[in-house]
Design an enzyme around this catalytic site. Sequence first.
Site, PDB file in Angstrom:
ATOM      1  N   CYS A  73      -9.457  -9.258  -7.265  1.00  0.00           N
ATOM      2  CA  CYS A  73     -10.346  -7.960  -7.828  1.00  0.00           C
ATOM      3  C   CYS A  73     -10.282  -8.074  -9.232  1.00  0.00           C
ATOM      4  CB  CYS A  73      -9.687  -6.645  -7.008  1.00  0.00           C
ATOM      5  SG  CYS A  73      -8.195  -6.206  -7.702  1.00  0.00           S
ATOM      6  N   GLU A 125      -1.874  -9.971  -6.109  1.00  0.00           N
ATOM      7  CA  GLU A 125      -1.848 -11.074  -7.203  1.00  0.00           C
ATOM      8  C   GLU A 125      -1.029 -10.263  -8.325  1.00  0.00           C
ATOM      9  OE1 GLU A 125      -4.369  -9.864  -5.219  1.00  0.00           O
ATOM     10  OE2 GLU A 125      -5.891 -11.640  -5.414  1.00  0.00           O
ATOM     11  N   GLU A 172       0.832  -1.310   0.070  1.00  0.00           N
ATOM     12  CA  GLU A 172       0.077   0.005  -0.218  1.00  0.00           C
ATOM     13  C   GLU A 172       0.725   1.173   0.017  1.00  0.00           C
ATOM     14  OE1 GLU A 172      -2.970  -0.548   3.041  1.00  0.00           O
ATOM     15  OE2 GLU A 172      -3.841  -2.056   2.000  1.00  0.00           O
TER      16      GLU A 172
HETATM   17  N1  THU Z   1      -6.168  -6.542  -2.349  1.00  0.00           N
HETATM   18  C1  THU Z   1      -5.134  -7.538  -2.827  1.00  0.00           C
HETATM   19  O1  THU Z   1      -4.012  -7.607  -2.421  1.00  0.00           O
HETATM   20  N2  THU Z   1      -5.531  -8.224  -3.753  1.00  0.00           N
HETATM   21  C2  THU Z   1      -7.254  -8.242  -4.146  1.00  0.00           C
HETATM   22  O2  THU Z   1      -7.618  -9.005  -5.231  1.00  0.00           O
HETATM   23  C3  THU Z   1      -8.063  -7.454  -3.619  1.00  0.00           C
HETATM   24  C4  THU Z   1      -7.512  -6.433  -2.831  1.00  0.00           C
HETATM   25  C5  THU Z   1      -5.493  -5.452  -1.357  1.00  0.00           C
HETATM   26  C6  THU Z   1      -5.409  -4.217  -1.853  1.00  0.00           C
HETATM   27  C7  THU Z   1      -5.353  -3.409  -0.878  1.00  0.00           C
HETATM   28  O3  THU Z   1      -4.066  -3.258  -0.347  1.00  0.00           O
HETATM   29  C8  THU Z   1      -6.193  -4.127   0.379  1.00  0.00           C
HETATM   30  O4  THU Z   1      -6.140  -5.457  -0.239  1.00  0.00           O
HETATM   31  C9  THU Z   1      -7.663  -3.692   0.447  1.00  0.00           C
HETATM   32  O5  THU Z   1      -8.161  -3.368  -0.694  1.00  0.00           O
END
Ligand code: THU
Length: 161
Positions: A112, A75, A64
Amino acid sequence: MKKLEVKVEFTVFDDVDELTQEDKELMFKAVETRKTAYAPYSKFRVGAALLLENNEIVLGSNQENASYPSGLCAERVAIYQAGAQYPSQKIKKIAISAASDQNITVTPIPPCGACRQAIAEYEVKQESEIEIFFMGETGKVVKSNSLKDLMPLLFDKSFLL
Ligand code: THU
């Protein structure tokens, strides 16, 4: 006018112990890698482990940023790392595990939309399907045999011609 029905297929395992040894080991790598997430804002940690054709395992966790959109999902960290490190190796499988610092995530967490698009690119590029396993912190594991089951009407390079 006509209606189209799209059939997708998933396998649901009651827990990781129902997986084959190879798949279980890959999921454990995803679980371990979750701990490397840098997620001070969402407190939601995701780990991804990719198994390549040459049996190398490539890992990724979400990273982040104080400027939120600059962060990246686990991913895509893993898949772009694989693309950079092993550009000619096909990806066989991806295991994903997600957990919140705030409560126990028992629901399997699918990738996502943006990560699905990234995985789609590599499935199209390598001309072979990628198995995708996903889970929460604990509990059921969902498997799809291809990204196409997660995103049936995908956008790919064929539309650019
Ligand atoms: N996140 C992922 O790493 N993979 C996904 O497929 C969905 C979301 C992460 C992004 C962010 O750092 C946190 O999860 C909250 O959305």
